[in-house]
Design a protein around this motif. Structure first.
Motif, PDB file in Angstrom:
ATOM      1  N   ARG A  69       0.857  -1.186   0.000  1.00 43.31           N
ATOM      2  CA  ARG A  69       0.000   0.000   0.000  1.00 43.31           C
ATOM      3  C   ARG A  69       0.885   1.226   0.000  1.00 43.31           C
ATOM      4  O   ARG A  69       1.895   1.274   0.704  1.00 43.31           O
ATOM      5  CB  ARG A  69      -0.915   0.011   1.220  1.00 43.31           C
ATOM      6  CG  ARG A  69      -1.989  -1.063   1.159  1.00 43.31           C
ATOM      7  CD  ARG A  69      -2.818  -1.078   2.409  1.00 43.31           C
ATOM      8  NE  ARG A  69      -1.983  -1.644   3.477  1.00 43.31           N
ATOM      9  CZ  ARG A  69      -2.264  -1.600   4.755  1.00 43.31           C
ATOM     10  NH1 ARG A  69      -3.356  -1.018   5.174  1.00 43.31           N
ATOM     11  NH2 ARG A  69      -1.467  -2.143   5.640  1.00 43.31           N
ATOM     12  N   LEU A  70       0.483   2.223  -0.779  1.00 42.99           N
ATOM     13  CA  LEU A  70       1.219   3.475  -0.862  1.00 42.99           C
ATOM     14  C   LEU A  70       0.351   4.611  -0.337  1.00 42.99           C
ATOM     15  O   LEU A  70      -0.866   4.566  -0.460  1.00 42.99           O
ATOM     16  CB  LEU A  70       1.611   3.777  -2.311  1.00 42.99           C
ATOM     17  CG  LEU A  70       2.418   2.712  -3.038  1.00 42.99           C
ATOM     18  CD1 LEU A  70       2.620   3.120  -4.495  1.00 42.99           C
ATOM     19  CD2 LEU A  70       3.758   2.492  -2.361  1.00 42.99           C
ATOM     20  N   VAL A  71       1.000   5.625   0.215  1.00 41.06           N
ATOM     21  CA  VAL A  71       0.326   6.834   0.657  1.00 41.06           C
ATOM     22  C   VAL A  71       0.923   7.975  -0.146  1.00 41.06           C
ATOM     23  O   VAL A  71       2.146   8.169  -0.119  1.00 41.06           O
ATOM     24  CB  VAL A  71       0.530   7.080   2.169  1.00 41.06           C
ATOM     25  CG1 VAL A  71      -0.075   8.420   2.572  1.00 41.06           C
ATOM     26  CG2 VAL A  71      -0.079   5.949   2.982  1.00 41.06           C
ATOM     27  N   PRO A  72       0.092   8.711  -0.896  1.00 42.98           N
ATOM     28  CA  PRO A  72       0.622   9.818  -1.686  1.00 42.98           C
ATOM     29  C   PRO A  72       1.445  10.784  -0.827  1.00 42.98           C
ATOM     30  O   PRO A  72       1.022  11.167   0.263  1.00 42.98           O
ATOM     31  CB  PRO A  72      -0.632  10.507  -2.232  1.00 42.98           C
ATOM     32  CG  PRO A  72      -1.659   9.411  -2.263  1.00 42.98           C
ATOM     33  CD  PRO A  72      -1.355   8.554  -1.056  1.00 42.98           C
ATOM     34  N   GLY A  73       2.643  11.107  -1.287  1.00 40.87           N
ATOM     35  CA  GLY A  73       3.513  12.042  -0.582  1.00 40.87           C
ATOM     36  C   GLY A  73       4.371  11.414   0.502  1.00 40.87           C
ATOM     37  O   GLY A  73       5.207  12.089   1.087  1.00 40.87           O
TER      38      GLY A  73
END
Length: 131
Positions: A69-73
């Motif tokens: 999972r990625l989190v923008p920024g």
């Protein structure tokens, strides 16, 4: 023993890693001489400080797996450990983290970024497909 506990135990034996208190205050952490590498927040989630540059470089590959999972920024990625394959992915990504950290200094990739534990993680593949 959970997958996360087993992975932590294995990674703690790596010569470039040492157990430390996570800067977020939740769970257990592993650090390299260059900074924090991993936060083990639960029996299923591990945040890795992959760096913004490495995330940009490998984003297409990271978004293809359901375990990441990625989190923008964010300079961190979250790996969900549901199977032995996810643990193998984690080991590969930790190796990548160590390589990325050795490449410092890179503007914007400083070691004091906040992990994803208190952020809203998103799975890019789900967002792109409208799910």
């Amino acid at each position: 023993m959970t997958l996360a506990a087993s992975a932590f135990t294995q990674l703690a034996t790596w010569p470039d890693l040492a157990e430390a208190e996570p800067s977020c205050g939740v769970g257990r952490a592993l650090c390299s001489p260059h900074g924090e590498v991993a936060h083990f927040h639960s029996d299923g989630d591990v945040d890795l400080h992959l760096t913004a540059r490495a995330i940009r470089r490998f984003e297409e590959h990271l978004t293809r797996t359901g375990a990441v999972r990625l989190v923008p920024g964010s300079q961190w990625v979250t790996v969900r450990l549901d199977s032995a394959t996810d643990v193998q992915l984690l080991m590969t990504l930790v190796s990548l983290v160590l390589q990325a950290h050795q490449a410092w200094p890179v503007p914007g990739d400083g070691p004091r970024s906040e992990c994803n534990d208190h952020r809203s993680a998103v799975h890019l593949r789900e967002n792109l497909s409208g799910g």
